[in-house]
Design an enzyme around this catalytic site. Structure first.
Site, PDB file in Angstrom:
ATOM      1  N   LYS A  22       0.846  -1.207   0.000  1.00 41.06           N
ATOM      2  CA  LYS A  22       0.000   0.000   0.000  1.00 41.06           C
ATOM      3  C   LYS A  22       0.876   1.250   0.000  1.00 41.06           C
ATOM      4  CE  LYS A  22      -1.615   1.686   4.020  1.00 41.06           C
ATOM      5  NZ  LYS A  22      -1.342   3.112   4.303  1.00 41.06           N
ATOM      6  N   ASN A  23       1.903   1.271   0.862  1.00 43.81           N
ATOM      7  CA  ASN A  23       2.676   2.507   1.055  1.00 43.81           C
ATOM      8  C   ASN A  23       3.685   2.760  -0.045  1.00 43.81           C
ATOM      9  OD1 ASN A  23       1.162   2.945   3.262  1.00 43.81           O
ATOM     10  ND2 ASN A  23       2.709   2.323   4.751  1.00 43.81           N
ATOM     11  N   CYS A 116      -5.123  12.169  11.903  1.00 43.02           N
ATOM     12  CA  CYS A 116      -5.730  10.845  11.735  1.00 43.02           C
ATOM     13  C   CYS A 116      -5.699  10.177  13.094  1.00 43.02           C
ATOM     14  CB  CYS A 116      -4.976  10.045  10.689  1.00 43.02           C
ATOM     15  SG  CYS A 116      -3.455   9.417  11.335  1.00 43.02           S
ATOM     16  N   ARG A 121      -1.050  14.961  12.268  1.00 40.49           N
ATOM     17  CA  ARG A 121      -0.086  14.549  11.233  1.00 40.49           C
ATOM     18  C   ARG A 121       0.456  15.818  10.564  1.00 40.49           C
ATOM     19  NH1 ARG A 121      -1.151   9.131   9.874  1.00 40.49           N
ATOM     20  NH2 ARG A 121       0.687   9.071   8.542  1.00 40.49           N
ATOM     21  N   ASP A 306       4.567   0.570  12.062  1.00 40.89           N
ATOM     22  CA  ASP A 306       3.332  -0.059  11.568  1.00 40.89           C
ATOM     23  C   ASP A 306       3.177  -1.481  12.084  1.00 40.89           C
ATOM     24  OD1 ASP A 306       3.449   1.514   8.276  1.00 40.89           O
ATOM     25  OD2 ASP A 306       2.951   2.259  10.256  1.00 40.89           O
ATOM     26  N   ARG A 398      -8.499  -0.060   4.292  1.00 42.78           N
ATOM     27  CA  ARG A 398      -7.485   0.854   3.750  1.00 42.78           C
ATOM     28  C   ARG A 398      -6.211   0.100   3.414  1.00 42.78           C
ATOM     29  NH1 ARG A 398      -5.618   4.654   7.567  1.00 42.78           N
ATOM     30  NH2 ARG A 398      -4.266   5.121   5.801  1.00 42.78           N
TER      31      ARG A 398
HETATM   32  C1  EPZ Z   1       4.258   6.849   6.238  1.00 48.23           C
HETATM   33  O1  EPZ Z   1       3.477   7.866   6.841  1.00 48.23           O
HETATM   34  C2  EPZ Z   1       3.339   5.640   6.140  1.00 48.23           C
HETATM   35  N1  EPZ Z   1       2.185   5.970   5.311  1.00 48.23           N
HETATM   36  C3  EPZ Z   1       2.871   5.235   7.538  1.00 48.23           C
HETATM   37  O2  EPZ Z   1       2.094   4.051   7.392  1.00 48.23           O
HETATM   38  C4  EPZ Z   1       4.095   4.911   8.387  1.00 48.23           C
HETATM   39  O3  EPZ Z   1       3.679   4.603   9.694  1.00 48.23           O
HETATM   40  C5  EPZ Z   1       5.032   6.129   8.406  1.00 48.23           C
HETATM   41  O4  EPZ Z   1       5.385   6.507   7.055  1.00 48.23           O
HETATM   42  C6  EPZ Z   1       6.323   5.849   9.170  1.00 48.23           C
HETATM   43  O5  EPZ Z   1       6.967   4.774   8.597  1.00 48.23           O
HETATM   44  C7  EPZ Z   1       2.315   5.953   3.974  1.00 48.23           C
HETATM   45  O6  EPZ Z   1       3.378   5.698   3.445  1.00 48.23           O
HETATM   46  C8  EPZ Z   1       1.085   6.252   3.178  1.00 48.23           C
HETATM   47  P1  EPZ Z   1       6.303  10.247   8.356  1.00 48.23           P
HETATM   48  P2  EPZ Z   1       4.029   9.414   6.876  1.00 48.23           P
HETATM   49  O7  EPZ Z   1       6.198  11.476   7.559  1.00 48.23           O
HETATM   50  O8  EPZ Z   1       4.736   9.693   5.615  1.00 48.23           O
HETATM   51  C9  EPZ Z   1       6.222  13.449  11.852  1.00 48.23           C
HETATM   52  C10 EPZ Z   1       0.221   2.674   7.703  1.00 48.23           C
HETATM   53  O9  EPZ Z   1      -0.272   2.140   8.710  1.00 48.23           O
HETATM   54  N2  EPZ Z   1       6.201  14.462  10.777  1.00 48.23           N
HETATM   55  O10 EPZ Z   1       7.540   9.414   8.258  1.00 48.23           O
HETATM   56  O11 EPZ Z   1       2.911  10.280   7.279  1.00 48.23           O
HETATM   57  C11 EPZ Z   1       4.891  12.689  11.939  1.00 48.23           C
HETATM   58  O12 EPZ Z   1       3.956  13.415  12.702  1.00 48.23           O
HETATM   59  C12 EPZ Z   1       0.698   4.111   7.754  1.00 48.23           C
HETATM   60  O13 EPZ Z   1       0.394   2.078   6.602  1.00 48.23           O
HETATM   61  C13 EPZ Z   1       6.341  15.800  11.107  1.00 48.23           C
HETATM   62  O14 EPZ Z   1       6.491  16.151  12.270  1.00 48.23           O
HETATM   63  O15 EPZ Z   1       5.071   9.292   8.073  1.00 48.23           O
HETATM   64  C14 EPZ Z   1       5.279  11.392  12.586  1.00 48.23           C
HETATM   65  O16 EPZ Z   1       5.333  11.594  13.991  1.00 48.23           O
HETATM   66  C15 EPZ Z   1       0.454   4.735   9.116  1.00 48.23           C
HETATM   67  N3  EPZ Z   1       6.298  16.728  10.122  1.00 48.23           N
HETATM   68  C16 EPZ Z   1       6.691  11.148  12.054  1.00 48.23           C
HETATM   69  O17 EPZ Z   1       7.168  12.419  11.552  1.00 48.23           O
HETATM   70  C17 EPZ Z   1       6.135  16.380   8.798  1.00 48.23           C
HETATM   71  O18 EPZ Z   1       6.126  17.291   7.931  1.00 48.23           O
HETATM   72  C18 EPZ Z   1       6.743  10.121  10.921  1.00 48.23           C
HETATM   73  O19 EPZ Z   1       5.980  10.635   9.888  1.00 48.23           O
HETATM   74  C19 EPZ Z   1       5.988  15.014   8.480  1.00 48.23           C
HETATM   75  C20 EPZ Z   1       6.030  14.065   9.482  1.00 48.23           C
END
Ligand code: EPZ
Length: 419
Positions: A22-23, A116, A121, A306, A398
Protein backbone atom coordinates in the site's frame (compact mmCIF):
# COMPACT_ATOMS: atom_id res chain seq x y z
CA UNK A 1 -22.16 -1.67 7.37
CA UNK A 2 -20.40 -5.04 7.70
CA UNK A 3 -18.57 -6.64 10.57
CA UNK A 4 -16.19 -9.54 11.09
CA UNK A 5 -17.42 -12.48 13.18
CA UNK A 6 -14.77 -14.97 14.29
CA UNK A 7 -14.03 -17.82 16.72
CA UNK A 8 -10.43 -18.07 17.93
CA UNK A 9 -8.06 -20.70 19.26
CA UNK A 10 -7.65 -22.53 15.95
CA UNK A 11 -4.12 -23.25 14.76
CA UNK A 12 -3.44 -21.74 11.32
CA UNK A 13 -1.65 -23.76 8.68
CA UNK A 14 -1.18 -23.31 4.94
CA UNK A 15 -0.06 -20.70 2.42
CA UNK A 16 -0.82 -16.99 2.06
CA UNK A 17 0.17 -14.86 -0.95
CA UNK A 18 1.28 -11.34 -0.06
CA UNK A 19 -0.05 -8.38 -2.09
CA UNK A 20 1.74 -5.28 -3.36
CA UNK A 21 2.65 -2.63 -0.79
CA UNK A 22 0.00 0.00 0.00
CA UNK A 23 2.68 2.51 1.06
CA UNK A 24 4.46 2.07 -2.26
CA UNK A 25 1.41 2.03 -4.53
CA UNK A 26 0.17 5.39 -3.20
CA UNK A 27 3.25 7.51 -4.05
CA UNK A 28 3.70 5.57 -7.32
CA UNK A 29 0.18 6.54 -8.40
CA UNK A 30 0.97 10.15 -7.57
CA UNK A 31 4.23 9.94 -9.55
CA UNK A 32 2.37 8.43 -12.53
CA UNK A 33 0.64 11.76 -13.20
CA UNK A 34 4.07 13.25 -13.92
CA UNK A 35 5.07 10.57 -16.46
CA UNK A 36 3.96 11.39 -20.01
CA UNK A 37 2.09 8.55 -21.66
CA UNK A 38 0.45 5.44 -20.21
CA UNK A 39 2.05 4.15 -17.00
CA UNK A 40 1.41 0.52 -16.05
CA UNK A 41 1.64 -0.41 -12.38
CA UNK A 42 1.55 -4.15 -11.65
CA UNK A 43 0.87 -5.85 -8.29
CA UNK A 44 -1.28 -2.95 -7.04
CA UNK A 45 -3.33 -4.08 -4.01
CA UNK A 46 -7.13 -3.82 -3.99
CA UNK A 47 -7.46 -1.27 -1.15
CA UNK A 48 -9.68 1.72 -0.42
CA UNK A 49 -6.60 3.95 -0.15
CA UNK A 50 -5.61 2.92 -3.68
CA UNK A 51 -9.16 3.66 -4.86
CA UNK A 52 -8.87 7.10 -3.23
CA UNK A 53 -5.69 7.77 -5.24
CA UNK A 54 -7.41 6.63 -8.42
CA UNK A 55 -10.31 9.02 -7.69
CA UNK A 56 -7.86 11.92 -7.32
CA UNK A 57 -6.08 11.02 -10.58
CA UNK A 58 -9.40 10.86 -12.43
CA UNK A 59 -10.49 14.18 -10.92
CA UNK A 60 -7.24 15.72 -12.22
CA UNK A 61 -8.13 14.51 -15.72
CA UNK A 62 -6.01 11.37 -16.00
CA UNK A 63 -7.56 8.27 -17.58
CA UNK A 64 -7.17 5.38 -15.13
CA UNK A 65 -8.06 1.76 -15.84
CA UNK A 66 -7.88 -1.06 -13.34
CA UNK A 67 -7.66 -4.73 -14.37
CA UNK A 68 -7.28 -6.81 -11.20
CA UNK A 69 -3.93 -5.87 -9.64
CA UNK A 70 -2.85 -3.92 -12.74
CA UNK A 71 -3.51 -0.18 -13.02
CA UNK A 72 -2.97 1.91 -16.17
CA UNK A 73 -2.61 5.71 -15.81
CA UNK A 74 -2.71 7.95 -18.90
CA UNK A 75 -1.74 11.51 -17.88
CA UNK A 76 -2.47 13.09 -21.27
CA UNK A 77 -5.81 14.43 -20.07
CA UNK A 78 -4.37 16.21 -17.05
CA UNK A 79 -6.46 19.39 -16.88
CA UNK A 80 -6.71 20.71 -13.34
CA UNK A 81 -4.54 21.19 -10.27
CA UNK A 82 -7.21 21.45 -7.60
CA UNK A 83 -7.98 18.47 -5.34
CA UNK A 84 -11.32 18.96 -3.55
CA UNK A 85 -11.56 18.59 0.20
CA UNK A 86 -13.64 15.43 0.13
CA UNK A 87 -11.02 13.63 -1.94
CA UNK A 88 -8.16 14.91 0.23
CA UNK A 89 -9.88 13.73 3.39
CA UNK A 90 -10.35 10.23 1.98
CA UNK A 91 -6.72 9.47 2.65
CA UNK A 92 -4.24 11.15 4.96
CA UNK A 93 -1.31 10.53 2.62
CA UNK A 94 -2.95 12.46 -0.24
CA UNK A 95 -0.44 15.19 0.63
CA UNK A 96 2.02 13.20 -1.51
CA UNK A 97 0.13 14.53 -4.56
CA UNK A 98 1.33 18.06 -3.77
CA UNK A 99 4.86 17.68 -5.14
CA UNK A 100 3.66 15.85 -8.24
CA UNK A 101 0.80 18.20 -9.20
CA UNK A 102 2.70 21.44 -8.54
CA UNK A 103 5.87 20.41 -10.36
CA UNK A 104 3.90 19.00 -13.30
CA UNK A 105 1.35 21.80 -13.77
CA UNK A 106 2.96 24.79 -12.05
CA UNK A 107 0.25 25.07 -9.43
CA UNK A 108 -1.72 23.05 -6.88
CA UNK A 109 -4.61 23.71 -4.54
CA UNK A 110 -5.13 21.07 -1.86
CA UNK A 111 -6.81 21.16 1.50
CA UNK A 112 -4.68 20.64 4.57
CA UNK A 113 -4.77 16.87 5.20
CA UNK A 114 -6.64 16.20 8.43
CA UNK A 115 -5.03 14.51 11.38
CA UNK A 116 -5.73 10.85 11.73
CA UNK A 117 -6.08 8.18 14.35
CA UNK A 118 -2.36 8.32 15.10
CA UNK A 119 -2.47 11.88 16.34
CA UNK A 120 -1.82 15.18 14.53
CA UNK A 121 -0.09 14.55 11.23
CA UNK A 122 1.93 17.76 10.63
CA UNK A 123 3.32 18.52 7.19
CA UNK A 124 5.82 21.23 8.17
CA UNK A 125 8.75 19.21 6.78
CA UNK A 126 6.93 18.82 3.44
CA UNK A 127 6.13 22.53 3.13
CA UNK A 128 9.53 23.81 4.22
CA UNK A 129 11.32 21.49 1.77
CA UNK A 130 9.07 22.43 -1.17
CA UNK A 131 9.55 26.13 -0.37
CA UNK A 132 13.34 25.61 -0.42
CA UNK A 133 12.90 24.24 -3.96
CA UNK A 134 11.15 27.50 -4.91
CA UNK A 135 7.48 26.57 -4.54
CA UNK A 136 5.33 29.47 -3.31
CA UNK A 137 2.86 28.01 -0.79
CA UNK A 138 0.12 30.02 0.90
CA UNK A 139 -1.83 28.45 3.73
CA UNK A 140 -5.25 30.00 4.16
CA UNK A 141 -8.56 28.77 5.52
CA UNK A 142 -7.43 25.12 5.54
CA UNK A 143 -6.22 25.28 1.93
CA UNK A 144 -2.71 25.07 0.52
CA UNK A 145 -2.35 27.28 -2.57
CA UNK A 146 0.91 26.46 -4.36
CA UNK A 147 2.57 28.10 -7.34
CA UNK A 148 5.77 27.41 -9.28
CA UNK A 149 7.18 30.19 -11.47
CA UNK A 150 9.04 28.48 -14.31
CA UNK A 151 10.87 25.45 -12.91
CA UNK A 152 11.71 24.50 -9.35
CA UNK A 153 15.39 24.96 -8.49
CA UNK A 154 17.37 22.07 -7.01
CA UNK A 155 19.13 22.63 -3.68
CA UNK A 156 20.39 20.84 -0.57
CA UNK A 157 17.55 19.90 1.80
CA UNK A 158 18.39 18.66 5.30
CA UNK A 159 15.40 16.92 6.94
CA UNK A 160 15.06 17.33 10.71
CA UNK A 161 13.38 13.90 10.73
CA UNK A 162 13.57 11.18 8.04
CA UNK A 163 9.92 11.67 7.15
CA UNK A 164 8.69 9.14 4.56
CA UNK A 165 6.06 11.45 3.09
CA UNK A 166 8.32 14.50 3.03
CA UNK A 167 11.07 12.50 1.29
CA UNK A 168 8.52 11.35 -1.30
CA UNK A 169 7.25 14.87 -1.93
CA UNK A 170 10.80 16.17 -2.36
CA UNK A 171 11.67 13.35 -4.80
CA UNK A 172 8.59 14.10 -6.90
CA UNK A 173 9.28 17.83 -6.97
CA UNK A 174 13.05 17.52 -7.53
CA UNK A 175 12.84 14.92 -10.32
CA UNK A 176 12.10 17.61 -12.94
CA UNK A 177 13.59 20.61 -11.14
CA UNK A 178 16.47 22.59 -12.61
CA UNK A 179 19.82 21.45 -11.23
CA UNK A 180 20.62 19.02 -8.45
CA UNK A 181 18.81 18.36 -5.18
CA UNK A 182 20.46 16.59 -2.26
CA UNK A 183 18.23 15.27 0.50
CA UNK A 184 20.08 14.87 3.81
CA UNK A 185 18.60 12.55 6.45
CA UNK A 186 16.21 11.11 3.86
CA UNK A 187 13.83 8.29 4.75
CA UNK A 188 15.35 4.89 3.84
CA UNK A 189 12.18 2.77 3.71
CA UNK A 190 11.82 0.19 0.88
CA UNK A 191 8.88 2.25 -0.40
CA UNK A 192 11.27 5.17 -0.98
CA UNK A 193 13.59 2.83 -2.92
CA UNK A 194 10.63 1.61 -4.97
CA UNK A 195 9.59 5.19 -5.82
CA UNK A 196 13.15 6.08 -6.86
CA UNK A 197 13.34 2.94 -9.01
CA UNK A 198 10.06 3.92 -10.73
CA UNK A 199 11.17 7.52 -11.29
CA UNK A 200 14.51 6.38 -12.74
CA UNK A 201 12.61 4.04 -15.11
CA UNK A 202 10.70 7.16 -16.21
CA UNK A 203 13.98 8.92 -16.99
CA UNK A 204 14.82 10.56 -13.67
CA UNK A 205 18.41 10.60 -12.39
CA UNK A 206 18.30 9.62 -8.71
CA UNK A 207 21.10 8.01 -6.73
CA UNK A 208 21.40 7.00 -3.07
CA UNK A 209 17.87 5.57 -2.63
CA UNK A 210 17.74 3.60 0.61
CA UNK A 211 20.61 5.57 2.09
CA UNK A 212 20.48 8.68 4.30
CA UNK A 213 21.55 10.98 1.45
CA UNK A 214 19.68 10.93 -1.86
CA UNK A 215 20.83 12.96 -4.87
CA UNK A 216 18.41 13.97 -7.64
CA UNK A 217 19.71 15.48 -10.88
CA UNK A 218 16.69 17.23 -12.41
CA UNK A 219 15.60 16.24 -15.95
CA UNK A 220 13.29 17.99 -18.42
CA UNK A 221 10.50 15.44 -18.40
CA UNK A 222 9.46 11.97 -17.26
CA UNK A 223 8.13 9.31 -19.63
CA UNK A 224 5.66 6.60 -18.69
CA UNK A 225 6.96 3.09 -17.92
CA UNK A 226 5.84 -0.29 -16.57
CA UNK A 227 6.64 -1.04 -12.92
CA UNK A 228 5.85 -3.80 -10.43
CA UNK A 229 5.00 -2.67 -6.89
CA UNK A 230 7.17 -4.25 -4.17
CA UNK A 231 5.55 -6.70 -1.70
CA UNK A 232 3.82 -5.26 1.37
CA UNK A 233 6.19 -5.74 4.29
CA UNK A 234 3.55 -4.84 6.88
CA UNK A 235 1.04 -7.28 5.41
CA UNK A 236 3.88 -9.85 5.60
CA UNK A 237 4.35 -9.02 9.30
CA UNK A 238 0.60 -9.31 9.84
CA UNK A 239 0.38 -12.89 8.55
CA UNK A 240 3.56 -13.82 10.41
CA UNK A 241 1.82 -12.60 13.55
CA UNK A 242 -1.29 -14.61 12.66
CA UNK A 243 0.78 -17.79 12.64
CA UNK A 244 2.47 -16.70 15.87
CA UNK A 245 -0.68 -16.05 17.91
CA UNK A 246 -2.28 -19.37 16.92
CA UNK A 247 0.75 -21.62 17.43
CA UNK A 248 0.52 -22.26 13.72
CA UNK A 249 2.74 -22.59 10.69
CA UNK A 250 2.35 -20.52 7.52
CA UNK A 251 4.18 -20.25 4.21
CA UNK A 252 4.05 -16.68 2.87
CA UNK A 253 4.57 -16.36 -0.89
CA UNK A 254 5.61 -13.27 -2.85
CA UNK A 255 7.50 -11.66 0.04
CA UNK A 256 10.72 -9.63 0.02
CA UNK A 257 12.57 -11.13 3.05
CA UNK A 258 15.14 -8.33 3.21
CA UNK A 259 12.34 -5.81 3.87
CA UNK A 260 11.19 -7.65 7.00
CA UNK A 261 14.55 -8.90 8.30
CA UNK A 262 14.53 -6.49 11.25
CA UNK A 263 11.36 -8.19 12.46
CA UNK A 264 12.87 -11.68 12.60
CA UNK A 265 14.74 -11.18 15.92
CA UNK A 266 11.45 -10.18 17.62
CA UNK A 267 9.58 -13.22 16.32
CA UNK A 268 12.52 -15.49 17.25
CA UNK A 269 12.78 -13.95 20.75
CA UNK A 270 9.07 -14.81 21.16
CA UNK A 271 9.77 -18.42 20.23
CA UNK A 272 8.98 -18.55 16.51
CA UNK A 273 11.16 -20.11 13.84
CA UNK A 274 11.50 -18.14 10.59
CA UNK A 275 13.05 -19.57 7.41
CA UNK A 276 13.28 -17.80 4.04
CA UNK A 277 13.83 -19.18 0.56
CA UNK A 278 13.96 -16.63 -2.34
CA UNK A 279 10.54 -14.91 -2.19
CA UNK A 280 8.98 -17.34 0.29
CA UNK A 281 8.97 -17.27 4.07
CA UNK A 282 8.06 -20.11 6.46
CA UNK A 283 7.10 -19.20 10.02
CA UNK A 284 6.43 -21.83 12.69
CA UNK A 285 5.20 -20.82 16.13
CA UNK A 286 5.46 -22.49 19.55
CA UNK A 287 2.32 -23.60 21.41
CA UNK A 288 2.72 -20.53 23.58
CA UNK A 289 4.76 -17.43 22.73
CA UNK A 290 7.40 -16.01 25.04
CA UNK A 291 7.32 -12.29 25.87
CA UNK A 292 9.51 -9.83 23.94
CA UNK A 293 11.66 -7.83 26.37
CA UNK A 294 11.26 -4.54 24.53
CA UNK A 295 10.20 -3.19 21.13
CA UNK A 296 11.33 0.33 20.17
CA UNK A 297 9.87 1.69 16.93
CA UNK A 298 12.37 3.55 14.74
CA UNK A 299 12.69 4.80 11.17
CA UNK A 300 13.75 2.10 8.68
CA UNK A 301 15.77 -0.04 8.96
CA UNK A 302 14.74 0.02 12.64
CA UNK A 303 11.64 -1.73 13.93
CA UNK A 304 8.65 -0.37 11.93
CA UNK A 305 5.97 1.58 13.80
CA UNK A 306 3.33 -0.06 11.57
CA UNK A 307 4.16 -3.44 13.11
CA UNK A 308 3.93 -2.25 16.73
CA UNK A 309 0.24 -3.08 17.12
CA UNK A 310 0.78 -6.48 15.49
CA UNK A 311 3.49 -7.51 17.95
CA UNK A 312 1.40 -6.11 20.80
CA UNK A 313 -1.39 -8.54 19.89
CA UNK A 314 1.16 -11.34 20.12
CA UNK A 315 2.45 -10.03 23.47
CA UNK A 316 -1.10 -10.12 24.89
CA UNK A 317 -0.99 -13.94 25.00
CA UNK A 318 2.76 -14.41 25.51
CA UNK A 319 4.34 -15.84 28.68
CA UNK A 320 5.75 -12.84 30.51
CA UNK A 321 5.70 -9.05 30.27
CA UNK A 322 6.63 -7.10 27.13
CA UNK A 323 7.50 -3.38 26.85
CA UNK A 324 6.78 -1.18 23.81
CA UNK A 325 8.24 2.26 23.14
CA UNK A 326 6.52 4.11 20.25
CA UNK A 327 9.02 6.69 18.99
CA UNK A 328 7.39 7.66 15.69
CA UNK A 329 3.78 8.69 16.34
CA UNK A 330 2.32 10.53 19.31
CA UNK A 331 -0.83 8.52 19.71
CA UNK A 332 -0.40 5.02 18.38
CA UNK A 333 -1.80 2.94 21.26
CA UNK A 334 -5.52 3.45 20.64
CA UNK A 335 -5.83 -0.28 19.94
CA UNK A 336 -4.78 -1.03 23.54
CA UNK A 337 -8.23 -0.15 24.89
CA UNK A 338 -9.94 -2.51 22.45
CA UNK A 339 -7.42 -5.29 23.20
CA UNK A 340 -8.27 -4.89 26.88
CA UNK A 341 -11.93 -5.62 26.06
CA UNK A 342 -10.64 -9.05 24.96
CA UNK A 343 -8.96 -9.56 28.33
CA UNK A 344 -5.50 -8.18 27.56
CA UNK A 345 -3.52 -6.63 30.42
CA UNK A 346 -1.95 -3.41 29.09
CA UNK A 347 -0.74 -0.23 30.78
CA UNK A 348 -0.04 2.80 28.59
CA UNK A 349 2.01 5.77 29.80
CA UNK A 350 2.70 8.23 26.97
CA UNK A 351 4.99 6.55 24.46
CA UNK A 352 5.45 3.43 26.61
CA UNK A 353 3.08 0.46 26.81
CA UNK A 354 3.59 -2.50 29.16
CA UNK A 355 1.80 -5.74 28.25
CA UNK A 356 1.46 -8.56 30.79
CA UNK A 357 0.72 -11.69 28.78
CA UNK A 358 -2.30 -13.87 29.70
CA UNK A 359 -2.73 -17.56 28.68
CA UNK A 360 -5.75 -16.88 26.51
CA UNK A 361 -8.03 -13.96 25.57
CA UNK A 362 -11.85 -13.99 25.66
CA UNK A 363 -13.90 -13.10 22.60
CA UNK A 364 -15.91 -9.85 22.72
CA UNK A 365 -17.30 -7.10 20.45
CA UNK A 366 -14.51 -4.67 19.51
CA UNK A 367 -14.08 -1.75 17.10
CA UNK A 368 -11.14 -0.85 14.82
CA UNK A 369 -9.46 2.40 15.89
CA UNK A 370 -7.10 2.69 12.90
CA UNK A 371 -5.59 0.51 10.18
CA UNK A 372 -2.90 -1.42 12.07
CA UNK A 373 -4.86 -1.30 15.33
CA UNK A 374 -7.67 -3.03 13.45
CA UNK A 375 -5.26 -5.72 12.26
CA UNK A 376 -4.19 -6.21 15.89
CA UNK A 377 -7.83 -6.87 16.84
CA UNK A 378 -8.13 -9.55 14.14
CA UNK A 379 -4.93 -11.15 15.46
CA UNK A 380 -6.21 -11.01 19.04
CA UNK A 381 -9.52 -12.53 17.90
CA UNK A 382 -7.54 -15.46 16.49
CA UNK A 383 -6.14 -16.02 20.00
CA UNK A 384 -9.43 -15.54 21.88
CA UNK A 385 -11.79 -18.20 23.19
CA UNK A 386 -15.35 -17.77 21.96
CA UNK A 387 -16.76 -15.25 19.49
CA UNK A 388 -15.17 -11.91 18.63
CA UNK A 389 -16.96 -9.38 16.44
CA UNK A 390 -15.05 -6.49 14.85
CA UNK A 391 -16.69 -3.33 13.47
CA UNK A 392 -15.47 -0.10 11.78
CA UNK A 393 -13.91 -2.27 9.08
CA UNK A 394 -13.30 0.76 6.81
CA UNK A 395 -10.03 1.17 8.71
CA UNK A 396 -8.95 -2.37 7.77
CA UNK A 397 -9.99 -1.98 4.13
CA UNK A 398 -7.49 0.85 3.75
CA UNK A 399 -4.58 -1.57 4.04
CA UNK A 400 -5.67 -5.21 3.75
CA UNK A 401 -7.16 -6.88 0.68
CA UNK A 402 -9.78 -9.42 1.91
CA UNK A 403 -7.93 -10.32 5.11
CA UNK A 404 -10.79 -12.55 6.27
CA UNK A 405 -10.64 -14.67 3.09
CA UNK A 406 -6.88 -15.14 3.40
CA UNK A 407 -7.19 -16.19 7.06
CA UNK A 408 -10.19 -18.49 6.43
CA UNK A 409 -8.18 -20.23 3.71
CA UNK A 410 -5.55 -21.29 6.29
CA UNK A 411 -7.97 -22.52 8.96
CA UNK A 412 -9.36 -19.49 10.77
CA UNK A 413 -13.07 -19.49 11.57
CA UNK A 414 -13.72 -15.95 10.34
CA UNK A 415 -16.32 -14.36 8.09
CA UNK A 416 -17.70 -10.97 7.19
CA UNK A 417 -21.42 -10.38 7.71
CA UNK A 418 -23.69 -7.42 7.02
CA UNK A 419 -24.69 -5.72 10.31
C1 EPZ B 1 4.26 6.85 6.24
O1 EPZ B 1 3.48 7.87 6.84
C2 EPZ B 1 3.34 5.64 6.14
N1 EPZ B 1 2.18 5.97 5.31
C3 EPZ B 1 2.87 5.23 7.54
O2 EPZ B 1 2.09 4.05 7.39
C4 EPZ B 1 4.09 4.91 8.39
O3 EPZ B 1 3.68 4.60 9.69
C5 EPZ B 1 5.03 6.13 8.41
O4 EPZ B 1 5.38 6.51 7.05
C6 EPZ B 1 6.32 5.85 9.17
O5 EPZ B 1 6.97 4.77 8.60
C7 EPZ B 1 2.31 5.95 3.97
O6 EPZ B 1 3.38 5.70 3.44
C8 EPZ B 1 1.08 6.25 3.18
P1 EPZ B 1 6.30 10.25 8.36
P2 EPZ B 1 4.03 9.41 6.88
O7 EPZ B 1 6.20 11.48 7.56
O8 EPZ B 1 4.74 9.69 5.61
C9 EPZ B 1 6.22 13.45 11.85
C10 EPZ B 1 0.22 2.67 7.70
O9 EPZ B 1 -0.27 2.14 8.71
N2 EPZ B 1 6.20 14.46 10.78
O10 EPZ B 1 7.54 9.41 8.26
O11 EPZ B 1 2.91 10.28 7.28
C11 EPZ B 1 4.89 12.69 11.94
O12 EPZ B 1 3.96 13.41 12.70
C12 EPZ B 1 0.70 4.11 7.75
O13 EPZ B 1 0.39 2.08 6.60
C13 EPZ B 1 6.34 15.80 11.11
O14 EPZ B 1 6.49 16.15 12.27
O15 EPZ B 1 5.07 9.29 8.07
C14 EPZ B 1 5.28 11.39 12.59
O16 EPZ B 1 5.33 11.59 13.99
C15 EPZ B 1 0.45 4.73 9.12
N3 EPZ B 1 6.30 16.73 10.12
C16 EPZ B 1 6.69 11.15 12.05
O17 EPZ B 1 7.17 12.42 11.55
C17 EPZ B 1 6.13 16.38 8.80
O18 EPZ B 1 6.13 17.29 7.93
C18 EPZ B 1 6.74 10.12 10.92
O19 EPZ B 1 5.98 10.64 9.89
C19 EPZ B 1 5.99 15.01 8.48
C20 EPZ B 1 6.03 14.07 9.48
Amino acid sequence: MSKIVMEGCRRLSGTVTIHGAKNSALPLLSAALMADGVTELQNCPGLSDVEACVAILRHLGCRVEREGHRILVDNSGLCTSDVPDELMREMRSSIVFLGAIASKTGRAVLSFPGGCELGPRPIDLHLSALRQLGMVIEEERGKLRCRVRGRLKGCQIPLAFPSVGATENILLAAATAEGTTTILNAAREPEIQDLCSFLNSCGAKITGAGEGTITVQGVERLTACCHRVIPDRIETATYMAAAAVTGGSLVLKGVEPSHVATLFPVFEEMGCNVAVWQNELLITAPTRLRRVKSVRTMPYPGFPTDAQALIMAMACVADGTSVFIENIFENRYKHAGELMRLGAKIKVEGRVAVVEGVPVLSGAPVECTDLRGGAALVLAGLAAEGETTITALHHLERGYESIEDSLAAVGAQIRRVEE
